[in-house]
Design an enzyme around this catalytic site. Structure first.
Site, PDB file in Angstrom:
ATOM      1  CD  GLU A   1      -1.917   2.292   1.290  1.00  0.00           C
ATOM      2  OE1 GLU A   1      -1.781   3.038   0.279  1.00  0.00           O
ATOM      3  OE2 GLU A   1      -1.843   2.706   2.453  1.00  0.00           O
TER       4      GLU A   1
ATOM      5  CB  CYS B   1      -1.243   7.145   1.311  1.00  0.00           C
ATOM      6  SG  CYS B   1      -2.584   6.216   2.094  1.00  0.00           S
TER       7      CYS B   1
END
Length: 485
Positions: free
Chosen positions: A252, A286
């Site tokens: 991720e 993110c």
């Protein structure tokens, strides 16, 4: 004694109990003040090797426990997150620089992750298959074994627990490496919770450290699965190493998420959503909104409204007063943010608001009139910066969104019918209609495409079972089968 009383973990790592790390110690530093909050142990590659050996042995006994026993540990862990939330939130505020609301979100989601994971041991462990032979045929799920979890600094608790909890629930052992900048709230806190919840010694290890430690956690022969959250550059190295060692890896990674403001959208609500998406936790997320695409009919009004929001948001020490933004995690990150903003202006961008800082406190910044190749639009900034440009048609904006290498999250504000058309055209792991780009729930699959990672590998029963178990084919006959030899 408090739950995180330092007398237990001061200067130590955890391998089958609290012990000294071979790498010495490191201070836990409060970015808002520069003050020292405590001291934790640092693990080396030798510590990782020892922890992996211990974990491999402990994992077999842990996996053999009845499902209700493993579920019980996860339920107790969830209760501990709730019971000690105030103390744990204090550490998140001071060590990660997050505002109180962000800290409360972390402990809330940590509890939810454990509640949801507690259901996994009772989940069906496979399926009955058809067979052309006179036998029973099954595909059954078994624990992968030892799982390495490598987590970043920005949401240190959530981005650790979302892999740790399901991996443990499904019968695996876990090696956890938190970012050294948030080793207490992203590491010690988890270790203490599971220690108190009754997790057997050796099933989980706490191994703070740098790149050498992370490399060892990928390379250890006992490790079968690696769950990594972090930058795309670091993720590429992890993926390369995992490939060489034939390990499964779930990545991720970074993002440069897009917010699309359609014609006719409510301007005030859109500016509020855009500000939250870009400035929440100083943009150190993110999923943060890194690109604002605004229809030309709303462009100047949106820039003005977003700039006004930026100017009004208070920045300061989140432990000492009501602020909207806290400090950037460290000087290296701040310097990178400021350099991108300066390069963006030199490349023709218009500075609408912000662009200055006082120490590690960076003002919310709005940049306008950006081309796709402008540094602020092309790069993941990971700071409180909102780059804005305009578009004319939904076909154009879909192409603009897809022109970036990242594909983590997209928010679309305005007419739902038009938004649905765009959702079908964009390459993204997540699409949120009439929401900004930052969203996460324990029961929802999470991940990105392209430079943002290897897809939705975490979150929800299906993704978690796929991530942290292996499939074994098992057949059974009533008696030994006849063969022609």
């Amino acid at each position: 004694m408090t739950f995180l009383d330092a007398a237990r973990w001061d200067g130590k790592i955890y391998i089958d109990g609290w012990t000294e790390g071979s790498g010495g110690t490191r201070d836990a530093v409060e970015p808002a003040t520069g003050g020292v909050l405590g001291r934790f142990g640092v693990a080396t590659a030798a510590d990782v090797a020892r922890a992996a050996t211990v974990a491999a042995k402990a994992q077999k006994e842990w996996a053999a426990r009845h499902p209700e026993e493993r579920a019980g540990v996860l339920r107790r862990a969830a209760q501990l997150w709730e019971e000690h939330a105030e103390e744990l939130q204090g550490w998140i505020i001071r060590e990660s620089g997050g505002v109180p609301g962000k800290a409360a979100l972390e402990t809330h989601i940590a509890a939810n992750e454990c509640h949801d994971a507690a259901a996994l041991p009772a989940h069906p462990a496979g399926e009955v298959l058809t067979s052309n032979e006179d036998r029973w045929s099954f595909a059954r799920r078994r624990p992968a074994g030892v799982v390495s979890v490598i987590a970043p600094f920005n949401f240190p608790l959530i981005l650790s627990i979302r892999s740790v909890a399901p991996a443990l629930a499904l019968g695996n052992a876990v090696l956890l490496k938190p970012d050294p900048r948030t080793a207490v709230c992203g590491g010690v806190a988890l270790m203490r919770v599971f220690e108190e919840a009754g997790l057997p010694a050796g099933v989980m290890a706490l191994l703070p450290g740098g790149a050498e430690t992370g490399a060892a956690m990928v390379e250890a022969p006992e490790v079968r699965v690696v769950s990594f959250t972090g930058s795309t550059a670091a993720g590429r190295k992890v993926g390369e190493s995992a490939g060489r060692h034939l390990k499964r890896v779930h990545l991720e990674l970074g993002g440069n998420s897009a917010l699309i403001v359609l014609p006719g959208a409510d301007l005030a609500k859109a500016a509020s959503a855009g500000a939250f998406g870009s400035f929440m936790h100083q943009g150190q997320i993110c999923m943060a909104t890194g690109r604002h695409f605004v229809h030309e009919s709303l462009y100047e009004d949106y820039i003005a409204a977003l700039g006004e929001k930026a100017e009004q948001l208070p920045v300061g020490d989140p432990a000492s007063g009501q602020v909207a933004l806290g400090p950037i995690i460290d000087q290296g990150q701040l310097s990178r943010i400021h350099a991108i903003v300066e390069d963006a202006v030199r490349a023709g961008g218009r500075l609408v608001a912000g662009g200055t800082h006082d120490g590690l406190f960076y003002k919310p910044t709005v940049l306008a009139d950006l081309t796709l190749d402008n540094p602020a639009f092309a790069k993941e900034i990971f700071g409180p910066v909102a780059p804005v440009t305009k578009f004319s048609t939904i076909e154009e904006v879909a192409e603009l969104v897809n022109a970036n290498e990242y594909g983590l999250s997209v928010g679309i504000l305005g007419d739902v019918g038009e938004a649905m058309k765009i959702a079908d055209r964009v390459n993204s792991g997540k699409v949120h209609i009439n929401e900004q780009t930052v969203s996460d729930e324990a029961n929802s699959p999470f991940g990105g495409v392209g430079a943002s990672g290897t897809g939705s590998r975490i979150g929800g029963a299906t993704a978690n079972i796929e991530a942290f178990t292996e499939t074994q084919w098992l057949t059974m006959r009533p008696e030994i089968a006849p063969y022609p030899f």
